[in-house]
Each structure stands twice: as C-alpha cells, then as structure tokens.
Design a protein around this motif. Structure first.
Motif, PDB file in Angstrom:
ATOM      1  N   ASN A  40      15.904 -48.053 -28.108  1.00 34.47           N
ATOM      2  CA  ASN A  40      16.756 -48.861 -28.990  1.00 34.47           C
ATOM      3  C   ASN A  40      17.046 -50.241 -28.404  1.00 34.47           C
ATOM      4  O   ASN A  40      17.204 -51.218 -29.144  1.00 34.47           O
ATOM      5  CB  ASN A  40      18.071 -48.123 -29.264  1.00 34.47           C
ATOM      6  N   ALA A  41      17.093 -50.326 -27.085  1.00 34.05           N
ATOM      7  CA  ALA A  41      17.381 -51.602 -26.440  1.00 34.05           C
ATOM      8  C   ALA A  41      16.268 -52.617 -26.634  1.00 34.05           C
ATOM      9  O   ALA A  41      16.500 -53.825 -26.615  1.00 34.05           O
ATOM     10  CB  ALA A  41      17.628 -51.389 -24.942  1.00 34.05           C
ATOM     11  N   THR A  42      15.054 -52.118 -26.845  1.00 34.42           N
ATOM     12  CA  THR A  42      13.901 -53.012 -26.982  1.00 34.42           C
ATOM     13  C   THR A  42      13.260 -52.967 -28.367  1.00 34.42           C
ATOM     14  O   THR A  42      12.328 -53.717 -28.628  1.00 34.42           O
ATOM     15  CB  THR A  42      12.830 -52.665 -25.929  1.00 34.42           C
ATOM     16  N   HIS A  43      13.756 -52.092 -29.246  1.00 30.14           N
ATOM     17  CA  HIS A  43      13.203 -51.969 -30.602  1.00 30.14           C
ATOM     18  C   HIS A  43      14.347 -51.939 -31.618  1.00 30.14           C
ATOM     19  O   HIS A  43      14.543 -50.942 -32.324  1.00 30.14           O
ATOM     20  CB  HIS A  43      12.352 -50.700 -30.737  1.00 30.14           C
ATOM     21  N   PRO A  44      15.119 -53.019 -31.718  1.00 27.67           N
ATOM     22  CA  PRO A  44      16.296 -53.016 -32.591  1.00 27.67           C
ATOM     23  C   PRO A  44      15.959 -52.867 -34.069  1.00 27.67           C
ATOM     24  O   PRO A  44      16.831 -52.469 -34.851  1.00 27.67           O
ATOM     25  CB  PRO A  44      16.941 -54.384 -32.312  1.00 27.67           C
ATOM     26  N   ASP A  45      14.728 -53.155 -34.459  1.00 26.70           N
ATOM     27  CA  ASP A  45      14.372 -53.054 -35.877  1.00 26.70           C
ATOM     28  C   ASP A  45      14.043 -51.636 -36.307  1.00 26.70           C
ATOM     29  O   ASP A  45      13.989 -51.348 -37.511  1.00 26.70           O
ATOM     30  CB  ASP A  45      13.171 -53.962 -36.186  1.00 26.70           C
ATOM     31  N   THR A  46      13.783 -50.750 -35.345  1.00 22.62           N
ATOM     32  CA  THR A  46      13.473 -49.351 -35.683  1.00 22.62           C
ATOM     33  C   THR A  46      14.309 -48.426 -34.794  1.00 22.62           C
ATOM     34  O   THR A  46      13.775 -47.697 -33.946  1.00 22.62           O
ATOM     35  CB  THR A  46      11.974 -49.046 -35.493  1.00 22.62           C
ATOM     36  N   PRO A  47      15.624 -48.448 -34.948  1.00 17.34           N
ATOM     37  CA  PRO A  47      16.490 -47.637 -34.087  1.00 17.34           C
ATOM     38  C   PRO A  47      16.307 -46.139 -34.325  1.00 17.34           C
ATOM     39  O   PRO A  47      15.997 -45.697 -35.435  1.00 17.34           O
ATOM     40  CB  PRO A  47      17.894 -48.088 -34.483  1.00 17.34           C
ATOM     41  N   VAL A  48      16.501 -45.392 -33.273  1.00 19.79           N
ATOM     42  CA  VAL A  48      16.427 -43.937 -33.327  1.00 19.79           C
ATOM     43  C   VAL A  48      17.794 -43.370 -32.950  1.00 19.79           C
ATOM     44  O   VAL A  48      18.430 -43.833 -32.010  1.00 19.79           O
ATOM     45  CB  VAL A  48      15.358 -43.401 -32.359  1.00 19.79           C
ATOM     46  N   THR A  49      18.234 -42.384 -33.702  1.00 21.40           N
ATOM     47  CA  THR A  49      19.482 -41.683 -33.407  1.00 21.40           C
ATOM     48  C   THR A  49      19.148 -40.276 -32.952  1.00 21.40           C
ATOM     49  O   THR A  49      18.488 -39.528 -33.682  1.00 21.40           O
ATOM     50  CB  THR A  49      20.399 -41.615 -34.645  1.00 21.40           C
ATOM     51  N   PHE A  50      19.584 -39.912 -31.753  1.00 18.48           N
ATOM     52  CA  PHE A  50      19.315 -38.573 -31.238  1.00 18.48           C
ATOM     53  C   PHE A  50      20.489 -37.656 -31.539  1.00 18.48           C
ATOM     54  O   PHE A  50      21.643 -37.982 -31.268  1.00 18.48           O
ATOM     55  CB  PHE A  50      19.075 -38.602 -29.730  1.00 18.48           C
ATOM     56  N   ARG A  51      20.190 -36.511 -32.109  1.00 17.69           N
ATOM     57  CA  ARG A  51      21.212 -35.528 -32.440  1.00 17.69           C
ATOM     58  C   ARG A  51      20.930 -34.243 -31.667  1.00 17.69           C
ATOM     59  O   ARG A  51      19.852 -33.655 -31.813  1.00 17.69           O
ATOM     60  CB  ARG A  51      21.230 -35.252 -33.939  1.00 17.69           C
ATOM     61  N   THR A  52      21.886 -33.798 -30.862  1.00 18.12           N
ATOM     62  CA  THR A  52      21.717 -32.573 -30.088  1.00 18.12           C
ATOM     63  C   THR A  52      21.991 -31.353 -30.960  1.00 18.12           C
ATOM     64  O   THR A  52      23.032 -31.266 -31.621  1.00 18.12           O
ATOM     65  CB  THR A  52      22.671 -32.558 -28.880  1.00 18.12           C
ATOM     66  N   ILE A  53      21.034 -30.426 -30.974  1.00 18.27           N
ATOM     67  CA  ILE A  53      21.165 -29.180 -31.727  1.00 18.27           C
ATOM     68  C   ILE A  53      20.901 -28.013 -30.777  1.00 18.27           C
ATOM     69  O   ILE A  53      20.459 -28.222 -29.648  1.00 18.27           O
ATOM     70  CB  ILE A  53      20.178 -29.140 -32.925  1.00 18.27           C
ATOM     71  N   PRO A  54      21.158 -26.777 -31.204  1.00 17.31           N
ATOM     72  CA  PRO A  54      20.852 -25.630 -30.337  1.00 17.31           C
ATOM     73  C   PRO A  54      19.350 -25.574 -30.034  1.00 17.31           C
ATOM     74  O   PRO A  54      18.526 -26.102 -30.774  1.00 17.31           O
ATOM     75  CB  PRO A  54      21.288 -24.426 -31.181  1.00 17.31           C
ATOM     76  N   THR A  55      19.012 -24.909 -28.928  1.00 20.12           N
ATOM     77  CA  THR A  55      17.602 -24.756 -28.588  1.00 20.12           C
ATOM     78  C   THR A  55      16.870 -24.053 -29.722  1.00 20.12           C
ATOM     79  O   THR A  55      17.479 -23.358 -30.543  1.00 20.12           O
ATOM     80  CB  THR A  55      17.431 -23.938 -27.299  1.00 20.12           C
ATOM     81  N   GLY A  56      15.554 -24.235 -29.744  1.00 19.93           N
ATOM     82  CA  GLY A  56      14.764 -23.681 -30.832  1.00 19.93           C
ATOM     83  C   GLY A  56      14.979 -22.202 -31.035  1.00 19.93           C
ATOM     84  O   GLY A  56      15.165 -21.725 -32.168  1.00 19.93           O
ATOM     85  N   ALA A  57      14.962 -21.436 -29.936  1.00 16.86           N
ATOM     86  CA  ALA A  57      15.093 -19.985 -30.021  1.00 16.86           C
ATOM     87  C   ALA A  57      16.499 -19.540 -30.397  1.00 16.86           C
ATOM     88  O   ALA A  57      16.701 -18.385 -30.790  1.00 16.86           O
ATOM     89  CB  ALA A  57      14.689 -19.353 -28.695  1.00 16.86           C
TER      90      ALA A  57
END
Length: 430
Positions: free
Chosen positions: A54-71
């Motif tokens: 995000n610091a170097t690609h302000p035009d395509t920001p990504v938001t990370f969302r923490t969820i439970p592990t796959g299993a």
C-alpha cells in the motif's frame, strides 16, 4: 511443471468438477469497478506485506482481513462468500485445498495476468496452482521436508544422522536398546506428513487418466512407506503420540523423542514450543531409500488465490505476484511469518541464508534449499482433500490403536476416497 497434467486435466477440473457451482461473476470487493482489493487470510505477518504494498501502490490498495484458519472455518467462510457473490478478491489457500476450491467453483483463472510469473517459482510450486493453461493463484511458500535431530541425544548414544531409512531403523534399534525411555521419532497419522514421504518414494496419490481421476493411496510406493513405519511401530521403536498433543510436544522438548521428520516450518514449532532446547537441535537431509539418493518430500505450502467473481483479477494477480517475489515482502514473510519462499529468488535473500541461533548457529536453510530443489514436481493434490485427509487420519489412528495392518488401512482409505469421489460425481479410472 509436471507434463502429465495437461490438456484434459484442465477440462476435467474446470468443467466437470465445478459444473453448476460457479458464481455468475458478480460480487467481490472489486464489484462496481473499484480498484480496492480485499484479502482474507490468517498468517501472522501478511498484514505487514500488505502495508508495504500500500505504501508504494496507492492506486490499488489492499485491505487484509484476518479470519480463522482454513481448517477451522476459514475455507467455509470463503465458499459461502463466493456463493453469496460478496467474496474478497484474494485469499490464503493451502496447496492441498486448491483442487477443493476448484470443485466448489470458487477460483478465478488468472492465466492472462500471471503466466509470465511462472519462471519465478519452482516447478513443484507452480504445479500446485496451474492446470493445463490455467492458473488460479500465486505460490507463497513450500514445505520441503528434512530430519530435525537432537545433537545432545545423538552424542550421548553415539548416533550419527542416518543417510538412509535402513540406517534410521538401525539407529532406532540402538537407541531403544540403550535406554527404552527414548524413541527415535514419532509416527504421525496426518495425511500431509505421510504424503510427503510417499512423494519422496516416487509415489503419487492423485493423477488424471483422460477425463478421469486416478487415486493412488494403495500404490506400491504408499505401501512401501506404510510397511516401513509399521515395522517401527510394531517394535515400539517410535512413539505414536497424537501430533500437536501435549505428549507429542513434551517428547520433542525433553529430547525423549530424538528426531522429527518434518517440513521447514517445524523450525518455528520447535522454537516456540521447545524453548529450553535451544542449541540442542540440528537439521540434516531426509534419509533416503537407497544410498546416495537425493529425493525429498514436501509437507505444506500455500498460495494467494484469486476468488471467483473478482472484477479486478489483473490487479489481484499483480499484488499476489508482488507479495511472493518482492524482496522486502519476502524478507518480512520469512522473518515474521516463518515461510520458506516458493519464489526461487527468495532463497538467495539474507533472511533465508543466515545462521539460526536456536539451531546453534546452523544455516538450516541450506538443507531446505537442497530439499526444495529435489521435490518431485509431479505431485498434485486431489479435490475434496479435507475429507480425504480426515479419512486418512481416522483410519491410521485406528490402526495404531488396534494394531491392524497399515497396508490394509491404505486399501480401506483407497476404497473410501474413491467412493466419496463418485458421490461427488467425479469420474474414477479403474
């Protein structure tokens, strides 16, 4: 890329497996043309790589969302979101679960935006995310296996790291005879661990034959591995503690379990759960079936997948490729997340080559680098692997408890997995 998995295989998975399951292409955080991307996962450190992007690609920001592990519900959450048309563009998906996501119609083909990235990764890693001409994610990490061993225990009982599985048995016999309170290692009932050993022996559990699947839990290579470990279990030369149980961890931390056959990520498990054992552990290559062999297995690994319905698949693929190949992102993932990079360039970074204090200053990644280069690229997982893995663990847990044949257990697993595939409408080759 393994050459046997081409053409018909792509049609097999992408058409036959997901018929009636795909979404209509709507939804996802990219719906409506927004450049913002959402990323679901659970690995510690991913959020920092996202921040670097995000610091170097302000035009395509990504938001990370923490969820439970796959299993533990994460994958079901992803499947539900895809079906509801509101899934994120990006998702953390284990290699073993990629075919299951395809069977659920949950992945977007990003080949037009990602095929040029193939050369950045090992053949094994790329083979886990590509099917024929289609690509469904970017590899993040792999799990080459090696032998973790207690230097102090080996010195006490005059043992040397075994170069072959025959030498491993001899060492187990010597250790048991000298002091029955020690065991050479712990036999695991987990399918992914066992699968790594089968791969090292040259076997494959899942292949395609025309438009059908060929399932090989009962293959000669699988039975070779099963017979070997049955001998050790029957003679009580190894422990049979449930993996991840307090007893399993105590055996490793106390040194009463003298070795662990495991993937690179086992280094983090030991560091966190056997702190008092610092500087007593070392890493050696996997024992070989024949003297002079160099084959290695793989246990684990993951991809950043692009979920079905993502309208910004090009930007999603760009981010996923960047996260797995950018030196700063990789340095973070190696240091904080504890991955072993799927990108071959990542293995040249200082973070992947420095001495590790916990292992007495050994440069353990030299061992894993060699192992990663010798992993059979033909290995593929099959669909419905979560169910197959549970079948495997239940069956082998019972076999360990009641003393039944490991080879016969593989036959029963084979029959159950094949039956489950047919229930799913999957064609099985005889």
């Amino acid at each position: 890329m393994g050459k046997w998995f081409v053409g018909a295989a792509a049609g097999l998975i992408v058409m036959a497996l997901i018929s009636g399951c795909a979404t209509d292409g709507e939804g996802g955080p990219g719906a409506g043309g927004s450049e913002k991307l959402e990323f679901w996962g659970w690995a510690t450190g991913y959020e920092k790589s996202v921040a670097l992007w995000n610091a170097t690609h302000p035009d395509t920001p990504v938001t990370f969302r923490t969820i439970p592990t796959g299993a533990k519900g994460g994958y079901e959450k992803m499947f539900s979101a895809v079906k509801a048309g509101n899934a994120p563009c990006l998702a953390q998906v284990g290699f073993e679960s990629v075919p299951t996501f395809l069977a659920e119609g949950a992945l977007e083909d990003i080949a037009p935006h990602a095929s040029d990235a193939e050369g950045e990764f090992s053949d094994f890693a790329w083979n886990q995310v590509s099917y024929g001409d289609q690509v469904f994610g970017i590899p993040v990490d792999v799990g080459p296996q090696a032998l973790f061993y207690r230097k102090d225990v080996f010195a006490k009982f005059d043992l040397a790291p075994p170069a072959t599985w025959a030498e491993f048995t001899t060492a187990a016999e010597k250790l048991r005879k000298a002091d029955p309170s020690y065991s050479m290692t712990n036999f695991s009932t987990e399918s992914y661990w066992f699968g790594g050993l089968v791969s090292q022996a040259g076997g494959q559990w899942f292949r395609t034959a025309g438009d059908s699947w060929r399932v090989g839990f009962d293959s000669p290579e699988s039975k070779k591995v099963a017979d070997y470990w049955q001998d050790l279990v029957d003679r009580e030369l190894v422990r049979t503690d449930t993996p991840w149980s307090p007893e399993w961890l105590k055996g490793l931390s106390s040194g009463k379990t003298a070795t662990a056959v495991g993937a690179v990520w086992m280094a983090g498990v030991l560091t966190e759960n056997a702190k008092d054992s610092a500087s007593t552990w070392a890493v050696a290559p996997m024992p070989q079936w024949e003297k002079g062999g160099t084959a290695a297995g793989n246990e684990g690994g993951s991809t950043t997948a692009v979920l079905k319905g993502c309208r910004n698949a090009e930007e999603a693929a760009e981010f996923a490729t960047w996260m797995s190949t950018d030196p700063k992102s990789l340095a973070n993932l190696i240091t904080v997340t504890g991955i072993y990079p799927a990108a071959t360039s990542g293995r040249d970074l200082p973070e992947a080559n420095k001495p590790v204090p916990y292992f007495g200053g050994q440069k353990i990644y030299d061992v894993f680098n060699d192992a990663a280069a010798r992993t059979d690229p033909r290995w593929k997982w099959g669909p419905v692997m979560t169910q197959a893995g549970a079948t495997f663990q239940d069956a082998f847990g019972k076999a360990v408890t009641d003393g039944s044949s490991f080879s016969g257990t593989l036959d029963r697993i084979q029959d159950k997995v094949v039956a489950d595939y047919r229930v799913k409408g999957l064609s099985i080759a005889d």
